[in-house]
Design an enzyme around this catalytic site. Structure first.
Site, PDB file in Angstrom:
ATOM      1  N   ASP A  26       0.818  -1.230   0.000  1.00  0.00           N
ATOM      2  CA  ASP A  26       0.000   0.000   0.000  1.00  0.00           C
ATOM      3  C   ASP A  26       0.839   1.262   0.000  1.00  0.00           C
ATOM      4  OD1 ASP A  26       0.625  -0.878   2.667  1.00  0.00           O
ATOM      5  OD2 ASP A  26      -0.709   0.683   3.421  1.00  0.00           O
ATOM      6  N   GLU A  49       9.933 -10.476  -2.887  1.00  0.00           N
ATOM      7  CA  GLU A  49      10.900  -9.411  -3.187  1.00  0.00           C
ATOM      8  C   GLU A  49      12.328  -9.943  -3.340  1.00  0.00           C
ATOM      9  OE1 GLU A  49       8.638  -9.395  -0.864  1.00  0.00           O
ATOM     10  OE2 GLU A  49       7.461  -7.560  -0.983  1.00  0.00           O
ATOM     11  N   HIS A 112       1.661   0.383  10.176  1.00  0.00           N
ATOM     12  CA  HIS A 112       2.058  -1.016   9.850  1.00  0.00           C
ATOM     13  C   HIS A 112       3.353  -1.011   9.025  1.00  0.00           C
ATOM     14  CE1 HIS A 112      -0.244   0.359   6.379  1.00  0.00           C
ATOM     15  NE2 HIS A 112       0.327  -0.585   5.656  1.00  0.00           N
ATOM     16  N   HIS A 113       4.046  -2.119   9.053  1.00  0.00           N
ATOM     17  CA  HIS A 113       5.348  -2.319   8.404  1.00  0.00           C
ATOM     18  C   HIS A 113       6.438  -1.468   9.065  1.00  0.00           C
ATOM     19  CE1 HIS A 113       3.132  -4.563   5.524  1.00  0.00           C
ATOM     20  NE2 HIS A 113       2.974  -3.653   4.585  1.00  0.00           N
ATOM     21  N   GLY A 402      27.082 -16.180  -3.819  1.00  0.00           N
ATOM     22  CA  GLY A 402      26.675 -17.570  -3.676  1.00  0.00           C
ATOM     23  C   GLY A 402      25.405 -17.804  -2.891  1.00  0.00           C
ATOM     24  N   ASP A 429      18.352 -29.317  -7.128  1.00  0.00           N
ATOM     25  CA  ASP A 429      17.038 -29.458  -6.482  1.00  0.00           C
ATOM     26  C   ASP A 429      16.992 -28.625  -5.191  1.00  0.00           C
ATOM     27  OD1 ASP A 429      17.662 -32.920  -5.317  1.00  0.00           O
ATOM     28  OD2 ASP A 429      18.936 -31.137  -5.334  1.00  0.00           O
ATOM     29  N   ASN A 456      19.369 -34.608  -7.272  1.00  0.00           N
ATOM     30  CA  ASN A 456      20.303 -35.577  -6.653  1.00  0.00           C
ATOM     31  C   ASN A 456      20.006 -35.691  -5.166  1.00  0.00           C
ATOM     32  OD1 ASN A 456      21.227 -33.124  -5.784  1.00  0.00           O
ATOM     33  ND2 ASN A 456      23.152 -33.198  -6.932  1.00  0.00           N
ATOM     34  N   GLY A 458      19.111 -33.722  -2.728  1.00  0.00           N
ATOM     35  CA  GLY A 458      19.573 -32.828  -1.660  1.00  0.00           C
ATOM     36  C   GLY A 458      20.825 -32.052  -2.016  1.00  0.00           C
ATOM     37  N   GLU A 462      27.105 -29.627  -0.341  1.00  0.00           N
ATOM     38  CA  GLU A 462      27.326 -29.594   1.116  1.00  0.00           C
ATOM     39  C   GLU A 462      27.838 -30.953   1.593  1.00  0.00           C
ATOM     40  OE1 GLU A 462      27.092 -26.281   1.679  1.00  0.00           O
ATOM     41  OE2 GLU A 462      25.560 -26.334   3.233  1.00  0.00           O
TER      42      GLU A 462
HETATM   43  C1  LIG Z   1      20.627 -18.729   0.732  1.00  0.00           C
HETATM   44  C2  LIG Z   1      21.651 -19.796   0.981  1.00  0.00           C
HETATM   45  N1  LIG Z   1      21.456 -20.660   1.999  1.00  0.00           N
HETATM   46  C3  LIG Z   1      22.358 -21.636   2.265  1.00  0.00           C
HETATM   47  C4  LIG Z   1      23.504 -21.759   1.516  1.00  0.00           C
HETATM   48  C5  LIG Z   1      24.525 -22.862   1.808  1.00  0.00           C
HETATM   49  C6  LIG Z   1      24.597 -23.799   0.630  1.00  0.00           C
HETATM   50  C7  LIG Z   1      25.654 -23.810  -0.268  1.00  0.00           C
HETATM   51  C8  LIG Z   1      26.965 -23.062  -0.091  1.00  0.00           C
HETATM   52  C9  LIG Z   1      28.176 -24.015  -0.181  1.00  0.00           C
HETATM   53  O1  LIG Z   1      27.089 -22.088  -1.111  1.00  0.00           O
HETATM   54  S1  LIG Z   1      25.349 -24.928  -1.550  1.00  0.00           S
HETATM   55  C10 LIG Z   1      23.866 -25.481  -0.830  1.00  0.00           C
HETATM   56  C11 LIG Z   1      23.062 -26.608  -1.382  1.00  0.00           C
HETATM   57  C12 LIG Z   1      22.911 -26.604  -2.870  1.00  0.00           C
HETATM   58  O2  LIG Z   1      22.194 -27.811  -3.199  1.00  0.00           O
HETATM   59  P1  LIG Z   1      21.721 -28.045  -4.671  1.00  0.00           P
HETATM   60  O3  LIG Z   1      21.154 -26.827  -5.223  1.00  0.00           O
HETATM   61  O4  LIG Z   1      20.833 -29.246  -4.681  1.00  0.00           O
HETATM   62  O5  LIG Z   1      23.070 -28.323  -5.451  1.00  0.00           O
HETATM   63  P2  LIG Z   1      23.823 -29.698  -5.762  1.00  0.00           P
HETATM   64  O6  LIG Z   1      23.751 -29.850  -7.263  1.00  0.00           O
HETATM   65  O7  LIG Z   1      25.206 -29.509  -5.273  1.00  0.00           O
HETATM   66  O8  LIG Z   1      23.071 -30.814  -5.057  1.00  0.00           O
HETATM   67  C13 LIG Z   1      23.619 -24.769   0.319  1.00  0.00           C
HETATM   68  C14 LIG Z   1      22.416 -25.044   1.190  1.00  0.00           C
HETATM   69  C15 LIG Z   1      23.685 -20.818   0.454  1.00  0.00           C
HETATM   70  N2  LIG Z   1      24.794 -20.838  -0.319  1.00  0.00           N
HETATM   71  N3  LIG Z   1      22.733 -19.877   0.202  1.00  0.00           N
HETATM   72 MG   LIG Z   2      21.049 -31.189  -5.142  1.00  0.00          MG
END
Ligand SMILES: Cc1ncc(Cc2c([C@@H](C)O)sc(CCOP(=O)(O)OP(=O)(O)O)c2C)c(N)n1
Ligand SMILES: [Mg+2]
Length: 547
Positions: A26, A49, A112-113, A402, A429, A456, A458, A462
């Site tokens: 608003d 955003e 608000h906000h 990153g 993913d 893959n 997860g 990491e």
């Molecule tokens: C906003 C945010 N949160 C957490 C991280 C830490 C982080 C990484 C740091 C190291 O940048 S890489 C990653 C996971 C990526 O998983 P993916 O997208 O499934 O990729 P992959 O193909 O490797 O499975 C995280 C959570 C980050 N870089 N940015």
């Molecule tokens: Mg992944």
């Protein structure tokens, strides 16, 4: 009536902006009326955003400048992570924050906000670290402050922040009589040029290393001219892949410190002169600061300052200084045989399950001239790093800041800026689950990227760093192939694929590349323990760096 809001929008359009990102609130709704009424501007509503800031970043990397509109407090604080990434990686994005009527602010009303304390300056102060210029507009200062913030953001390629109270946006003002005066640059310091010339003239094994700041200032062609003129080998950092065209005869590959392929690694590490062109030696770019060349051999040319063997020469215009190198007096006596990039061989698909290495081999053979590649942090960015690009290809990534999830909205923003360019997005993913909502905007805007979702199970990147089998690196299992339907996909605007073998990938690539009128959504299943060799090495380095 011509208003301050119109003045701001005309200035943005003067800088090339044609689409504006954001989320209504608003405190900005009446300003949005001026966007929708503007003959040269389109409103791109985003799901949130943060996605708006990411999309604006991708738009600016392709179009040169971008803007998003947020609402006071709740909107701008969602966007701030995106702005931080633009600041870190030198992308000029303007955030316009719709704020309460000026008298509400001066009377410190509990509206608000806000934090309920009557203080309306908290949030712009929070933006100080991630913007290069900011303004709190009043009727008196509006036009000069708008011009100052926009020109500073553009000249330094960093974000700007404009707090726009409702009444100020609606106030009448004269149209600008003159075009924006972009920063006037001072002549290049002649002693600096002499120093660089002297250093080069006595060098027997020089090398240029280019980086992302070259891309920020769109100097890729200038770097190609320097390379052709001097015949000095040019390596690029991964934080700056495609800062020189990878088909250029002098391009010799990606330099990643200790993880660089030979013979490039030995050549660079033993160079008697390393000229960094807009290249920042960050941890990911140098595999944990493992470069072996001596700091005493470095001339580092950056937007705000140039350093020659440790001596700083501030405030020389970056663009002019880089352009001055196209006529420097030097040619290599012998150009070492340094080409390390694998030649793009044919990919013969087999019926075996896809691995990361074979996936990137298949992708590399499908690159086309002029493609824009967008690669997310994770196996995607490390997989794309050492692929051989074709002519005029460019990479969008965020290996310094990153913030995962960035690349999905960024790819959409970039394609909005250049619909004729083919865009291929590679995203894990895990990352996709942070910003998937933008799929709705993509389908509504009828964008047509080819999106490869690497499923893959997860956070493989990491797992490579720490906790390979820990629950915290697992993510909920989604049915990725169903997502387009959920977000407005129909047979008219999207095609979806799920591939697990090389043959399925090869077939999907043929079909997907032939279908240029719809968004291509390709889920690629790979093992959670499988990663590009570069990532496996980097994972060990990060694990050590974090102890
Ligand atoms: C906003 C945010 N949160 C957490 C991280 C830490 C982080 C990484 C740091 C190291 O940048 S890489 C990653 C996971 C990526 O998983 P993916 O997208 O499934 O990729 P992959 O193909 O490797 O499975 C995280 C959570 C980050 N870089 N940015
Ligand atoms: Mg992944």
């Amino acid at each position: 009536m011509y208003t301050i809001g119109d003045y701001l929008l005309d200035r943005l359009n003067e800088l090339g902006v044609e689409d504006i990102f954001g989320v209504p609130g608003d405190y900005n709704l009446t300003f949005l009326d001026h966007i929708t009424a503007h003959p040269q501007l389109s409103w791109v509503g985003n799901a949130n955003e943060l996605n708006a800031a990411y999309a604006a970043d991708g738009y600016a990397r392709t179009k040169g400048f971008a803007a998003l509109v947020t609402t006071f407090g709740v909107g701008e604080l969602s966007a701030i992570n995106g702005l931080a990434g633009s600041f870190a990686e030198r992308v000029p994005v303007i955030e316009i924050v719709g704020s309460p009527v000026s008298t509400v602010q001066t009377d410190k009303k509990l509206v608000h906000h806000t934090l309920g304390d009557g203080d309306f300056l908290h949030f712009e102060k929070m933006h100080d670290a991630v913007t290069v210029a900011s303004a709190h507009l009043t009727i008196q200062n509006a036009t000069s402050e708008i011009d100052r913030v926009l020109t500073t953001a553009l000249s330094l390629r960093r974000p700007g922040y404009i707090n726009l109270p409702i009444d100020v946006a609606a106030a009448p003002v004269e149209k600008a009589q003159k075009k924006l005066q972009l920063k006037v640059t001072s002549p290049i310091d002649s002693t600096l040029l002499e120093k660089i010339q002297t250093a080069l003239s006595s060098a027997k094994q020089p090398v240029f290393i280019t980086g992302h700041e070259i891309q920020s200032y769109h100097l890729e062609d200038t770097v190609a001219k320097i390379a052709a003129h001097t015949t000095v080998p040019v390596a690029a950092l991964s934080l700056g892949k495609s800062s020189i065209d990878e088909t250029h005869p002098q391009f010799v590959g990606i330099y990643s410190g200790a993880l660089t392929a030979e013979p490039l690694k030995t050549y660079v590490d033993n160079a008697d002169l390393v000229i960094l062109l807009g290249a920042q030696l960050t941890d990911t770019a140098t595999s944990g600061f493992s470069q072996s060349f001596s700091a005493s051999k470095i001339i580092a040319i950056h937007p705000e300052t140039t350093t020659v063997f440790g001596q700083d020469y501030p405030s020389n215009d970056f663009k002019e200084l880089v352009e001055a190198l196209t006529t420097i007096d030097y040619r290599m006596e012998t150009s070492a045989a340094l080409k390390t990039m694998p030649s793009t061989k044919e990919f013969i698909a087999t019926d075996t399950l896809l691995t990361q290495n074979r996936f990137w081999e298949a992708i590399e053979t499908n690159f086309k001239q002029n493609d824009t590649i967008v690669a997310e942090q994770g196996t995607s960015f490390f997989g794309i790093t050492n692929t051989q690009f074709k002519k005029d290809m460019r990479l969008i990534g965020q290996p310094l800041w990153g913030s995962i999830g960035y690349t999905f909205p960024a790819a959409l923003g970039s394609q909005l800026a250049a619909r004729s360019k083919r865009h291929l997005l590679f995203i894990g993913d895990g990352s996709l689950q942070l910003t998937i909502q933008e799929l709705g905007m993509a389908l509504r805007a009828k964008l047509t990227p080819l999106i490869f979702v690497i499923n893959n199970n997860g956070y493989t990147v990491e797992r490579e760093i720490h906790g390979p089998n820990e629950r915290y690196n697992d993510i909920p299992t989604w049915d990725y192939a169903q997502l387009p339907t959920v977000f407005g996909g129909t047979d008219q605007n999207v095609a979806t694929y799920k591939v697990t073998t090389e043959t399925e990938l090869a077939e999907a690539l043929v079909t997907a590349q032939a279908d240029t009128t719809r968004l291509q959504w390709i889920e690629v299943v790979m093992d959670q323990t499988d990663a590009p060799e570069l990532l496996k090495e980097m994972g060990r380095i990060f694990a050590k760096q974090n102890t």
